[in-house]
Scaffold this motif. Structure first.
Motif, PDB file in Angstrom:
ATOM      1  N   PHE A  23      -1.219  -2.664   3.953  1.00  0.00           N
ATOM      2  CA  PHE A  23       0.220  -2.880   3.819  1.00  0.00           C
ATOM      3  C   PHE A  23       0.619  -4.213   4.450  1.00  0.00           C
ATOM      4  CE2 PHE A  23       4.577  -2.605   5.367  1.00  0.00           C
ATOM      5  CZ  PHE A  23       5.244  -2.222   4.219  1.00  0.00           C
ATOM      6  N   ILE A  24       0.082  -4.498   5.639  1.00  0.00           N
ATOM      7  CA  ILE A  24       0.392  -5.759   6.320  1.00  0.00           C
ATOM      8  C   ILE A  24      -0.050  -6.942   5.457  1.00  0.00           C
ATOM      9  CG2 ILE A  24      -0.215  -7.207   8.310  1.00  0.00           C
ATOM     10  CD1 ILE A  24      -0.182  -4.585   9.997  1.00  0.00           C
ATOM     11  N   SER A  25      -1.243  -6.869   4.900  1.00  0.00           N
ATOM     12  CA  SER A  25      -1.718  -7.948   4.017  1.00  0.00           C
ATOM     13  C   SER A  25      -0.804  -8.108   2.809  1.00  0.00           C
ATOM     14  CB  SER A  25      -3.140  -7.650   3.536  1.00  0.00           C
ATOM     15  OG  SER A  25      -4.034  -7.661   4.611  1.00  0.00           O
ATOM     16  N   PRO A  30       2.244 -14.470   0.262  1.00  0.00           N
ATOM     17  CA  PRO A  30       3.405 -15.289  -0.123  1.00  0.00           C
ATOM     18  C   PRO A  30       3.850 -15.105  -1.572  1.00  0.00           C
ATOM     19  CG  PRO A  30       1.492 -16.665   0.374  1.00  0.00           C
ATOM     20  CD  PRO A  30       1.118 -15.273   0.717  1.00  0.00           C
ATOM     21  N   LEU A  31       2.936 -14.884  -2.507  1.00  0.00           N
ATOM     22  CA  LEU A  31       3.338 -14.695  -3.896  1.00  0.00           C
ATOM     23  C   LEU A  31       3.893 -13.293  -4.147  1.00  0.00           C
ATOM     24  CD1 LEU A  31       0.490 -16.606  -5.768  1.00  0.00           C
ATOM     25  CD2 LEU A  31       2.834 -17.362  -5.310  1.00  0.00           C
ATOM     26  N   CYS A  32       3.355 -12.315  -3.444  1.00  0.00           N
ATOM     27  CA  CYS A  32       3.845 -10.943  -3.569  1.00  0.00           C
ATOM     28  C   CYS A  32       5.277 -10.830  -3.046  1.00  0.00           C
ATOM     29  CB  CYS A  32       2.923 -10.002  -2.800  1.00  0.00           C
ATOM     30  SG  CYS A  32       3.379  -8.275  -2.860  1.00  0.00           S
ATOM     31  N   MET A  33       5.584 -11.571  -1.998  1.00  0.00           N
ATOM     32  CA  MET A  33       6.886 -11.477  -1.333  1.00  0.00           C
ATOM     33  C   MET A  33       7.808 -12.644  -1.684  1.00  0.00           C
ATOM     34  SD  MET A  33       6.658  -8.643   0.282  1.00  0.00           S
ATOM     35  CE  MET A  33       7.910  -8.618   1.551  1.00  0.00           C
ATOM     36  N   GLU A  43       3.091 -10.642  11.067  1.00  0.00           N
ATOM     37  CA  GLU A  43       2.253  -9.466  11.302  1.00  0.00           C
ATOM     38  C   GLU A  43       3.001  -8.417  12.133  1.00  0.00           C
ATOM     39  OE1 GLU A  43      -2.170  -8.169  12.860  1.00  0.00           O
ATOM     40  OE2 GLU A  43      -1.706 -10.285  12.596  1.00  0.00           O
ATOM     41  N   GLN A  44       3.745  -8.864  13.135  1.00  0.00           N
ATOM     42  CA  GLN A  44       4.507  -7.934  13.972  1.00  0.00           C
ATOM     43  C   GLN A  44       5.609  -7.244  13.153  1.00  0.00           C
ATOM     44  OE1 GLN A  44       6.334  -9.740  17.400  1.00  0.00           O
ATOM     45  NE2 GLN A  44       7.033  -7.780  18.217  1.00  0.00           N
ATOM     46  N   GLN A  45       6.344  -8.000  12.342  1.00  0.00           N
ATOM     47  CA  GLN A  45       7.382  -7.412  11.502  1.00  0.00           C
ATOM     48  C   GLN A  45       6.781  -6.416  10.511  1.00  0.00           C
ATOM     49  OE1 GLN A  45       8.754 -11.196   9.955  1.00  0.00           O
ATOM     50  NE2 GLN A  45      10.788 -10.884  10.869  1.00  0.00           N
ATOM     51  N   ALA A  46       5.662  -6.788   9.905  1.00  0.00           N
ATOM     52  CA  ALA A  46       5.009  -5.920   8.924  1.00  0.00           C
ATOM     53  C   ALA A  46       4.521  -4.628   9.575  1.00  0.00           C
ATOM     54  CB  ALA A  46       3.851  -6.658   8.264  1.00  0.00           C
ATOM     55  N   SER A  47       3.962  -4.738  10.758  1.00  0.00           N
ATOM     56  CA  SER A  47       3.478  -3.562  11.479  1.00  0.00           C
ATOM     57  C   SER A  47       4.634  -2.619  11.825  1.00  0.00           C
ATOM     58  CB  SER A  47       2.753  -4.003  12.755  1.00  0.00           C
ATOM     59  OG  SER A  47       2.316  -2.884  13.482  1.00  0.00           O
ATOM     60  N   LYS A  48       5.716  -3.188  12.299  1.00  0.00           N
ATOM     61  CA  LYS A  48       6.890  -2.382  12.638  1.00  0.00           C
ATOM     62  C   LYS A  48       7.490  -1.743  11.384  1.00  0.00           C
ATOM     63  CE  LYS A  48      11.262  -2.532  15.062  1.00  0.00           C
ATOM     64  NZ  LYS A  48      12.230  -3.316  15.811  1.00  0.00           N
ATOM     65  N   PHE A  49       7.544  -2.507  10.290  1.00  0.00           N
ATOM     66  CA  PHE A  49       8.067  -1.999   9.031  1.00  0.00           C
ATOM     67  C   PHE A  49       7.221  -0.824   8.537  1.00  0.00           C
ATOM     68  CE2 PHE A  49       8.860  -3.075   4.286  1.00  0.00           C
ATOM     69  CZ  PHE A  49       9.894  -2.163   4.209  1.00  0.00           C
ATOM     70  N   GLU A  68     -10.704   3.411  -8.602  1.00  0.00           N
ATOM     71  CA  GLU A  68     -12.140   3.277  -8.383  1.00  0.00           C
ATOM     72  C   GLU A  68     -12.481   2.691  -7.013  1.00  0.00           C
ATOM     73  OE1 GLU A  68     -15.525   0.674 -10.472  1.00  0.00           O
ATOM     74  OE2 GLU A  68     -14.499   2.071 -11.819  1.00  0.00           O
ATOM     75  N   THR A  69     -11.742   1.655  -6.594  1.00  0.00           N
ATOM     76  CA  THR A  69     -12.077   0.958  -5.347  1.00  0.00           C
ATOM     77  C   THR A  69     -11.276   1.443  -4.141  1.00  0.00           C
ATOM     78  OG1 THR A  69     -10.432  -0.784  -5.678  1.00  0.00           O
ATOM     79  CG2 THR A  69     -12.629  -1.140  -6.643  1.00  0.00           C
ATOM     80  N   GLY A  70     -10.118   2.069  -4.394  1.00  0.00           N
ATOM     81  CA  GLY A  70      -9.242   2.469  -3.300  1.00  0.00           C
ATOM     82  C   GLY A  70      -8.436   1.315  -2.730  1.00  0.00           C
ATOM     83  N   LEU A  71      -8.527   0.139  -3.352  1.00  0.00           N
ATOM     84  CA  LEU A  71      -7.804  -1.044  -2.892  1.00  0.00           C
ATOM     85  C   LEU A  71      -6.308  -0.864  -3.131  1.00  0.00           C
ATOM     86  CD1 LEU A  71      -7.824  -4.056  -1.930  1.00  0.00           C
ATOM     87  CD2 LEU A  71      -7.973  -4.664  -4.360  1.00  0.00           C
ATOM     88  N   VAL A  72      -5.500  -1.043  -2.081  1.00  0.00           N
ATOM     89  CA  VAL A  72      -4.047  -0.981  -2.215  1.00  0.00           C
ATOM     90  C   VAL A  72      -3.586  -2.317  -2.790  1.00  0.00           C
ATOM     91  CG1 VAL A  72      -1.848  -0.763  -0.997  1.00  0.00           C
ATOM     92  CG2 VAL A  72      -3.782   0.683  -0.340  1.00  0.00           C
TER      93      VAL A  72
END
Length: 164
Positions: A23-25, A30-33, A43-49, A68-72
């Motif tokens: 989730f943090i990744s 940058p393109l996803c967001m 990283e701190q904001q993502a962890s808290k979120f 198949e891979t379990g990749l989020v």
């Protein structure tokens, strides 16, 4: 009723604690967001979120993973959003760009939308999309959302969409 969707090569399921790094990744990509109302998170904001999402009893975010891979590869669900001055529940989607054209994305999201509408007893789902986010606007149109009006969300010119 726990929500879980399997559609050939994609699963949509609740996040679990072990998904935190994925989730943090995702929310640091940058393109996803790029068109997110919050922008790229530290990283701190993502962890808290993530911790907040895991504790939220009202609305849930769900992991989109390759079966198949379990990749989020993304996250989706319902979030509270301030549209102009009103608090609304909106459908949200974040997806790693390399999976934008995944063959199972539309059918899996259609099932999700049906289940969210039923589970939360919503007459319609709403979504807020930045005016520049052509991919999500097209995806929502393909998922039977229609553009309702121009809105401002966190200072960003956007469109309000809702299911037909």
């Amino acid at each position: 009723m726990p929500l879980f969707i399997e559609h050939q090569q994609l699963n949509i399921r609740r996040f679990v604690d072990e998904d935190k790094n994925d989730f943090i990744s995702l929310v640091q990509h940058p393109l996803c967001m790029k068109y997110s109302m919050t922008g790229v998170l530290s990283e701190q904001q993502a962890s808290k979120f993530f911790d907040t999402l895991m504790q939220n009893k009202k609305h849930k975010m769900y992991a989109i993973e390759e079966a198949e891979t379990g990749l989020v590869i993304g996250c989706t669900g319902l979030q509270d959003c301030f549209i102009e001055e009103d608090l609304c529940i909106v459908f949200t989607l974040r997806l790693l760009p390399e999976f934008n054209q995944h063959q199972d994305l539309h059918p899996a999201l259609k099932q999700l939308i049906e289940q969210l509408t039923s589970l939360h007893q919503l007459p319609k789902l709403q979504a807020v999309v930045a005016k520049k986010n052509q991919f999500i606007m097209q995806l929502l149109a393909d998922l039977s959302f229609e553009k309702v009006k121009v809105v401002t969300c966190r200072g960003i010119d956007s469109y309000l969409y809702q299911t037909c």
